[in-house]
Design an enzyme around this catalytic site. Structure first.
Site, PDB file in Angstrom:
ATOM      1  N   SER A 112      48.333  45.105  27.256  1.00 49.75           N
ATOM      2  CA  SER A 112      47.813  44.753  28.606  1.00 49.75           C
ATOM      3  C   SER A 112      46.683  43.650  28.729  1.00 49.75           C
ATOM      4  O   SER A 112      46.859  42.704  27.898  1.00 49.75           O
ATOM      5  CB  SER A 112      47.596  45.840  29.717  1.00 49.75           C
ATOM      6  OG  SER A 112      47.525  45.436  30.937  1.00 49.75           O
ATOM      7  N   ASP A 114      54.488  45.545  31.463  1.00 53.62           N
ATOM      8  CA  ASP A 114      53.245  45.984  30.605  1.00 53.62           C
ATOM      9  C   ASP A 114      53.659  47.280  29.684  1.00 53.62           C
ATOM     10  O   ASP A 114      54.021  48.147  30.262  1.00 53.62           O
ATOM     11  CB  ASP A 114      52.269  46.530  31.985  1.00 53.62           C
ATOM     12  CG  ASP A 114      50.815  46.564  31.395  1.00 53.62           C
ATOM     13  OD1 ASP A 114      50.702  46.932  30.299  1.00 53.62           O
ATOM     14  OD2 ASP A 114      50.001  46.253  32.212  1.00 53.62           O
TER      15      ASP A 114
END
Length: 325
Positions: free
Chosen positions: A52, A189
């Site tokens: 991320s 993600d």
């Protein structure tokens, strides 16, 4: 855990966790360590992993982008990438905040792409200067994916993937940013399964690079979510508004994943594992997408305090120059 034999070279891993704008904390920590090293911090490690927002930092480290520039990127572009608004308070403001992501991603991702383009350019995964792994999720097939530089014979296949795209894929938090299309598949993600990429990195080193665990020394950097608790407290009957507003659900997932991974890495690596993180400042009004000037100052202050409070001798072993053949 068994210590490495004298004839076994030490293998250093740097793992950077996810957490949205909270990644400014990690950037601040890394910038201080890089200043202490006196050269690009990536040169001090054999493998870099990031998930991320940690993927942003890991990609920059792998390309030797100065960490001070990355800190400045957060400060200059944070409000455009995320939100200049403070954490919502009260039921009405929470509902309004939630409504921004009901029919589509809360943010377009264009500001993030433009900000990263400035530093990553047109590089591919094959163009990184240091070994790199970036966890993501192939949401087209609902399977995990780890984008890798071609650092080992068994870690190939992503050479032509643009580093910018792989980084954005690892950052594409559902409901916050749109998924990223790469080679016909949509990616989201990597924090869905590996907010803290420590285990992914250790597996990469052991299974794909032939490194024994007793050779590994790992530095792991968090996003100031240690011991997270929502400022409004916890109710036993919280519904969608209670769980989703203020990022409570995602912050809970971030905090517990990082805590669990830390415990396992400490069990596996013992004193050869160092985790740098800060206790969650419950009343500071922080959030994964709160990019106010006040939030930025708080995160940098936490980063400075973390480095100052960490044993210099424990940090020094990660900052010594690498001896590579």
């Amino acid at each position: 855990m068994a210590a490495a034999r004298p004839d076994e070279p030490e293998f250093r891993i740097l793992a950077v966790s996810g957490g949205g704008f909270l990644g400014l904390y990690a950037a601040g920590v890394l910038a201080q360590l890089e200043a202490e090293a006196g050269e690009p911090l990536g040169r001090r490690f054999d493998l870099i992993a990031g998930t991320s927002v940690g993927a942003v930092l890991a990609a920059a480290l792998a390309c030797e982008v100065p960490m001070a520039d990355v800190v400045e990127l957060f400060q200059r572009h944070g409000a455009a990438v995320f939100s200049p608004r403070a954490l919502p308070e009260g039921p009405v403001s929470r509902l309004l905040d939630l409504s921004r992501s009901v029919l589509g991603p809360k943010y377009s991702g264009q500001a993030l792409r433009a900000a990263l383009q400035e530093h990553l350019g047109t590089r591919t995964m094959a163009d990184t200067l240091h070994a790199l792994v970036l966890p993501a999720v192939d949401v087209t097939r609902c399977v995990t994916k780890v984008f890798k530089s071609p650092h080992a014979r068994r870690s190939r296949g992503d050479e032509q993937v643009r580093l910018l795209d792989a980084t954005l894929a690892s950052c594409a938090a559902p409901a916050y940013f749109p998924s990223v299309l790469i080679n016909g598949a949509l990616y989201a993600d990597g924090g869905l399964f590996a907010v803290a990429p420590d285990q992914v990195a250790l597996h990469e080193a052991q299974h794909f690079m032939g490194i024994e665990p007793q050779q590994v020394r790992m530095l792991s950097v968090g996003t100031a979510t240690m011991g997270y608790q929502p400022s409004s407290g916890v109710d036993d009957d919280a519904g969608a508004v209670g769980w989703l507003s203020g990022g409570r659900l995602i912050l809970t997932l971030i905090a517990v994943q990082q805590q669990h991974v830390q415990a396992m890495m400490e069990d596996r690596l013992g004193v050869r594992y160092l985790r740098l993180d800060a206790a969650w400042p419950r009343e500071a009004g922080l959030g994964v997408d709160v990019a106010t000037e006040e939030a930025g100052r708080t995160l940098i202050e936490l980063a400075e305090r973390t480095v100052a409070d960490t044993s210099a001798s424990r940090l020094r072993v990660f900052l010594q120059p690498r001896t590579r053949e």
